[in-house]
Design an enzyme around this catalytic site. Structure first.
Site: not given
Ligand code: 3DU
Length: 216
Positions: A62, A68
């Site tokens: 992210k 730069n």
């Molecule tokens: O909730 P889970 O364990 O299925 O993981 C979701 C992953 O996606 C986790 O790595 C989180 O940091 C990432 N993520 C989001 O959950 C939501 C977003 O908007 C962006 C990234």
């Protein structure tokens, strides 16, 4: 990224051997492995290259800085072996353009966060999500990240970016989103973390979600 299972594993474990074991077991049943701060800070950046030998790696750092610094970060991540980097959009078009430029130099991809999947995304992000999606489309990124917890927003973001840009969508399972609904709303891939890596048999869960996606 090759579109086959349309499933991406978010591998947020913090143990190197456990991470490698899970990748080995789900290989072929997911199209990519998304890794980020938890795994890389716990085990070191060489884990990126180790996993990349088994499956495409999306580095979810992210990235959100001045152009730069974004360049320096993206270069390190691509050099480490990642196939794609996730970056934030709210830093604006010059920062995003720089990330896209570095990705092009390395023959790699950038995915851009629009609206996140958690409730707090409604505080600020949702208000800017449509503009950020448009900016991502203008910058010709490989894809955007949109919330599986709000399929109607996935649909809205799809209507803005058109069909040439991919949508990868986290929030399925532990956060309450449904893989089938997210795919039906226009996502190209769903991202699943805890539901797979915390399961007794991650491979079977990945296969099950893959089936749900196919049926959708
Ligand atoms: O909730 P889970 O364990 O299925 O993981 C979701 C992953 O996606 C986790 O790595 C989180 O940091 C990432 N993520 C989001 O959950 C939501 C977003 O908007 C962006 C990234």
């Amino acid at each position: 990224m090759i579109k086959d299972t349309r499933l991406i594993l978010a591998l947020d474990v913090t143990d190197r051997l456990q991470a490698l074991k899970i990748v080995q077991s789900v290989k072929g049943h997911v199209d990519a492995i998304k890794i980020g701060y938890p795994l890389v800070l716990a085990t070191g950046k060489d884990i990126i290259g180790e996993i990349a030998e088994m499956a495409p790696v999306i580095a979810d750092f992210k990235v959100a800085d001045i152009p730069n610094t974004d360049r320096l970060i993206c270069e390190e991540v691509f050099r480490a072996g990642a196939d794609a980097v996730i970056v934030h959009a709210f830093t604006g078009s010059d920062s995003l353009k720089m990330c896209v430029e570095v990705a092009e130099e390395h023959g790699k991809e950038i995915y851009v966060v629009t609206e996140m999947s958690h409730p707090g995304a409604l505080d600020f992000m949702q208000k800017a999500a449509e503009d950020m999606a448009q900016m991502a489309a203008n910058a010709k990124v490989a894809g955007v990240v949109a919330p599986a917890t709000r399929p109607e927003r996935v649909k809205m973001i799809r209507s803005i970016i058109g069909d040439d840009i991919a949508i990868i969508s986290p929030g399925v399972g532990a956060q309450g989103g449904s893989a089938a609904d997210t795919i039906k709303a226009g996502a190209d891939w769903v991202i699943v973390g805890r539901s797979i890596y915390l399961a007794d048999d991650p491979r079977q869960v990945a296969i099950g979600i893959g089936k749900e996606i196919k049926d959708a």
